[in-house]
Design a protein around this motif. Sequence first.
Motif, PDB file in Angstrom:
ATOM      1  N   PRO A 128       0.801  -1.236   0.000  1.00 16.33           N
ATOM      2  CA  PRO A 128       0.000   0.000   0.000  1.00 16.33           C
ATOM      3  C   PRO A 128       0.827   1.275   0.000  1.00 16.33           C
ATOM      4  O   PRO A 128       0.266   2.366  -0.013  1.00 16.33           O
ATOM      5  N   GLY A 151      -6.163   3.448   0.380  1.00 12.42           N
ATOM      6  CA  GLY A 151      -5.973   3.710  -1.042  1.00 12.42           C
ATOM      7  C   GLY A 151      -7.274   4.043  -1.733  1.00 12.42           C
ATOM      8  O   GLY A 151      -8.358   3.624  -1.301  1.00 12.42           O
ATOM      9  N   VAL A 153      -8.988   3.897  -5.647  1.00  7.18           N
ATOM     10  CA  VAL A 153      -8.778   3.212  -6.919  1.00  7.18           C
ATOM     11  C   VAL A 153      -9.719   3.781  -7.967  1.00  7.18           C
ATOM     12  O   VAL A 153     -10.868   4.107  -7.677  1.00  7.18           O
ATOM     13  N   VAL A 185      -4.054   3.005  -8.167  1.00 10.06           N
ATOM     14  CA  VAL A 185      -4.373   3.181  -6.756  1.00 10.06           C
ATOM     15  C   VAL A 185      -3.382   4.186  -6.203  1.00 10.06           C
ATOM     16  O   VAL A 185      -2.180   4.103  -6.480  1.00 10.06           O
ATOM     17  N   LEU A 231     -10.120  -0.003   0.439  1.00  6.93           N
ATOM     18  CA  LEU A 231      -9.974   0.844  -0.726  1.00  6.93           C
ATOM     19  C   LEU A 231     -11.301   1.548  -0.990  1.00  6.93           C
ATOM     20  O   LEU A 231     -12.365   1.043  -0.635  1.00  6.93           O
ATOM     21  N   LEU A 243     -13.389  -3.143  -0.484  1.00  6.69           N
ATOM     22  CA  LEU A 243     -13.574  -2.089  -1.484  1.00  6.69           C
ATOM     23  C   LEU A 243     -14.937  -1.446  -1.263  1.00  6.69           C
ATOM     24  O   LEU A 243     -15.976  -2.041  -1.583  1.00  6.69           O
ATOM     25  N   ARG A 265     -12.178   9.920  -2.070  1.00  4.94           N
ATOM     26  CA  ARG A 265     -11.811   9.221  -3.302  1.00  4.94           C
ATOM     27  C   ARG A 265     -11.337  10.182  -4.384  1.00  4.94           C
ATOM     28  O   ARG A 265     -10.675   9.771  -5.346  1.00  4.94           O
TER      29      ARG A 265
END
Length: 296
Positions: A128, A151, A153, A185, A231, A243, A265
């Motif tokens: 990461p 992270g 994405v 990412v 993520l 996710l 994000r």
Amino acid sequence: MACPFLRDVVDEEALVLRRAFRRERVFRDRLDPLAFPDDHLYERYRFSADGIRYLCRLLGPRIKHRTARSHALSVEQMVCVALRFFASGAFLYSVGDAEQLNKATICRTIRSVCLAIKALADVFISFPGHRRLCDIKEEFYRIAGFPNVIGAVDCTHIRIKAPSGAHEADFVNRKSFHSINVQMVCNADCVISNVVAKWPGSVHDSRIFRASEEVISRISLFLSGEFSGVLLGDRGYGCQPFLLTPFTDPQEAQQAYNHAHARTRARVEMTFGLLKARFHCLHKLRSHCDFSFERS
């Protein structure tokens, strides 16, 4: 009428004063691309002199010519040729005219530098990231209070010229131009921690995420608990324990979640914007592409 002798004295005095205040001309070696100020270098290469020197030390062992036969380019010249192409995205002959080199030399130089950068990609791109997980989460949390994120994405389309071959139609994306769909990412500092750049433009973002071997191996680490984090992805991805995606029809209690999710994000979209603003070649690649690059 003025005396000719006095007129000559005045003219000579004016000439002396002009010479005294005239700025001394500095002649730089045009074969040395670093013999210019940083504003000149950044405008043309998107790097300062120190940044270019760092790249030369990093890539030099891989791109340096073994001999100086046929007036071989120096490492500094090779790096600057590639950087000018990355920064401008112009035709190869335009880069050659700017660097006073022929098109074939430009093509070979850019390829050598690209291969050297590709060989070192896994040193700098690591998921990461190179920082501690707690620091990565803390930086994301400061954006909008979204916890446990390691992270963000997303995918972006890099326009390419129409490839030849039977699979040309596969590279036509939903906006009707040829492209490759690149998944990235990044962390809260817009530092890339994963890249997958080998899929045609017609492939959906979620399929790239599912089909990538590197991502699947990371998913197993998520499920095993080695990476305690999540993520963030957009609605194009399926919501999973590792996710998180936004609610499609948020209720009043879910709107705060969607707002924090979108703000957090957005860092991956900022990363795409920064890359394309700095390196205009990403607006359209005018060279033949090898779709086999994946690093994590």
